[in-house]
Design an enzyme around this catalytic site. Structure first.
Site, PDB file in Angstrom:
ATOM      1  N   HIS A   7      27.736 -13.852  -9.664  1.00  0.00           N
ATOM      2  CA  HIS A   7      28.341 -13.177 -10.819  1.00  0.00           C
ATOM      3  C   HIS A   7      27.487 -13.277 -12.085  1.00  0.00           C
ATOM      4  O   HIS A   7      27.290 -12.279 -12.780  1.00  0.00           O
ATOM      5  CB  HIS A   7      29.749 -13.740 -11.098  1.00  0.00           C
ATOM      6  CG  HIS A   7      30.673 -13.590  -9.946  1.00  0.00           C
ATOM      7  ND1 HIS A   7      30.768 -14.532  -8.954  1.00  0.00           N
ATOM      8  CD2 HIS A   7      31.521 -12.588  -9.605  1.00  0.00           C
ATOM      9  CE1 HIS A   7      31.646 -14.131  -8.048  1.00  0.00           C
ATOM     10  NE2 HIS A   7      32.113 -12.948  -8.415  1.00  0.00           N
ATOM     11  N   GLU A  83      29.961 -21.169 -11.987  1.00  0.00           N
ATOM     12  CA  GLU A  83      28.539 -20.882 -11.710  1.00  0.00           C
ATOM     13  C   GLU A  83      27.625 -21.550 -12.748  1.00  0.00           C
ATOM     14  O   GLU A  83      26.525 -21.991 -12.409  1.00  0.00           O
ATOM     15  CB  GLU A  83      28.331 -19.365 -11.619  1.00  0.00           C
ATOM     16  CG  GLU A  83      29.054 -18.802 -10.391  1.00  0.00           C
ATOM     17  CD  GLU A  83      28.821 -17.320 -10.107  1.00  0.00           C
ATOM     18  OE1 GLU A  83      29.360 -16.838  -9.101  1.00  0.00           O
ATOM     19  OE2 GLU A  83      28.109 -16.642 -10.895  1.00  0.00           O
ATOM     20  N   ARG A 171      53.907  -9.583 -27.857  1.00  0.00           N
ATOM     21  CA  ARG A 171      53.689  -8.336 -28.606  1.00  0.00           C
ATOM     22  C   ARG A 171      54.629  -7.276 -28.018  1.00  0.00           C
ATOM     23  O   ARG A 171      54.538  -6.948 -26.840  1.00  0.00           O
ATOM     24  CB  ARG A 171      52.226  -7.902 -28.501  1.00  0.00           C
ATOM     25  CG  ARG A 171      51.302  -8.732 -29.412  1.00  0.00           C
ATOM     26  CD  ARG A 171      49.871  -8.225 -29.373  1.00  0.00           C
ATOM     27  NE  ARG A 171      49.093  -8.743 -30.483  1.00  0.00           N
ATOM     28  CZ  ARG A 171      48.342  -9.853 -30.435  1.00  0.00           C
ATOM     29  NH1 ARG A 171      48.269 -10.565 -29.323  1.00  0.00           N
ATOM     30  NH2 ARG A 171      47.668 -10.245 -31.503  1.00  0.00           N
ATOM     31  N   ARG A 226      50.104 -14.062 -36.666  1.00  0.00           N
ATOM     32  CA  ARG A 226      51.290 -13.626 -35.940  1.00  0.00           C
ATOM     33  C   ARG A 226      52.601 -13.934 -36.641  1.00  0.00           C
ATOM     34  O   ARG A 226      53.638 -13.438 -36.237  1.00  0.00           O
ATOM     35  CB  ARG A 226      51.246 -14.213 -34.518  1.00  0.00           C
ATOM     36  CG  ARG A 226      50.071 -13.707 -33.685  1.00  0.00           C
ATOM     37  CD  ARG A 226      50.125 -12.192 -33.525  1.00  0.00           C
ATOM     38  NE  ARG A 226      51.450 -11.764 -33.127  1.00  0.00           N
ATOM     39  CZ  ARG A 226      51.957 -11.896 -31.898  1.00  0.00           C
ATOM     40  NH1 ARG A 226      51.206 -12.410 -30.943  1.00  0.00           N
ATOM     41  NH2 ARG A 226      53.178 -11.502 -31.611  1.00  0.00           N
TER      42      ARG A 226
HETATM   43  N1  URA Z   1      42.876 -13.252 -29.156  1.00  0.00           N
HETATM   44  C1  URA Z   1      44.117 -13.459 -28.661  1.00  0.00           C
HETATM   45  O1  URA Z   1      44.282 -13.875 -27.518  1.00  0.00           O
HETATM   46  N2  URA Z   1      45.171 -13.171 -29.464  1.00  0.00           N
HETATM   47  C2  URA Z   1      45.045 -12.688 -30.701  1.00  0.00           C
HETATM   48  O2  URA Z   1      46.045 -12.425 -31.370  1.00  0.00           O
HETATM   49  C3  URA Z   1      43.741 -12.483 -31.202  1.00  0.00           C
HETATM   50  C4  URA Z   1      42.672 -12.774 -30.397  1.00  0.00           C
END
Ligand code: URA
Length: 260
Positions: A7, A83, A171, A226
């Site tokens: 890979h 790896e 989300r 968030r």
């Molecule tokens: N990466 C993530 O996993 N979540 C986010 O909100 C921003 C970057």
């Protein structure tokens, strides 16, 4: 061992006898290339197989470093890390991005993960669910020390490392019209548990470090807040990423080889 790992697209023989043992691991192949272009000298492009860009180069103090790509998420990271260890890497610092779930951690800051709440399927193939997803403590302290030295606003603590960017990070503004019941409210619950951020790779990386016996660390630039919004704050991305990279590189410059 085969001369080139399937890979990552390179093998021990491509490392030119440098004895390189440290890798900076980015999710994004462009970030791996940027680290090599900006911070490493005498860079050799080892492979760009499958977008898993890997570069070998030297820091200003002569220390050999790999700048490699994990791809997105734990399954891809687990393959790359396996790896990299096969070719002799013994210290891996993930340099990523994340979403803050604490009001006091704004976009542009960096989070250094001391451990992860690991909610990742790939990690179950490597260790039991209860196995600690803990960063190497010495590497974590070294990252925090480097951040302080550079004046980078940073936070050290627990990260929620999950498999999905949308559903798993609660989300609801996405193509999926139905967020499962057990995920509704999970961000607030994690916030109350003093978890600092969401990202998608560190939990499996840390468990692999424990099982395989290499030092794993993680620093992420904050690109979403968030507690305010589901969206990525694009204006904050380059400063957040630049800071995370600068801290990771400073860590390798400051710590003697062997300590990291
Ligand atoms: N990466 C993530 O996993 N979540 C986010 O909100 C921003 C970057």
């Amino acid at each position: 061992m085969t001369s080139k790992l399937y890979h990552i697209g390179f093998g021990v023989n491509d490392l030119q006898g440098t004895g390189v043992s440290v890798a900076l691991l980015s999710g994004d192949p462009d970030r791996a290339r940027l680290i090599a272009e900006r911070y490493l000298h005498n860079v050799v492009r080892l492979s760009e197989n499958r977008g898993l860009n890997s570069y070998l180069g030297f820091l200003q103090n002569g220390r050999p470093v790999l700048s490699a790509t994990s791809g997105m998420g734990a399954p891809s990271l687990s393959i790359v890390v396996n790896e990299l260890v096969q070719v002799g890497i013994r210290t891996i610092i993930r340099v990523g991005t994340c979403g803050s779930i604490q009001a006091h951690i704004p976009p542009g800051d960096v989070v250094i993960s001391s451990a992860a709440l690991c909610r990742q399927g790939a990690a179950l193939d490597i260790a039991p669910v209860e196995y600690p997803a803990a960063a190497d403590p010495f590497l974590t302290v070294a990252l925090a020390r480097a951040a302080r030295k550079l004046g980078v606003p940073h936070h050290v603590g627990i990260t929620a490392s999950v498999d999905t960017f949308y559903e798993g990070q609660e989300r609801s503004d996405s193509a999926n019209p139905h967020l499962l019941r057990w995920l509704r409210g999970i961000t607030e619950e994690y916030r109350q548990l003093n978890i600092l951020n969401y990202e998608m790779e560190s939990g499996t990386l840390f468990k692999m470090g424990g099982v395989y016996g290499f030092a794993a660390g993680c620093i992420c630039g904050v690109i979403a807040q968030r507690t305010a919004s589901e969206n990525v704050v694009l204006e904050a991305k380059s400063i957040a990423v630049d800071r995370a990279i600068a801290v990771a590189v400073q860590t390798l410059l400051d710590e003697p080889a062997g300590a990291t």
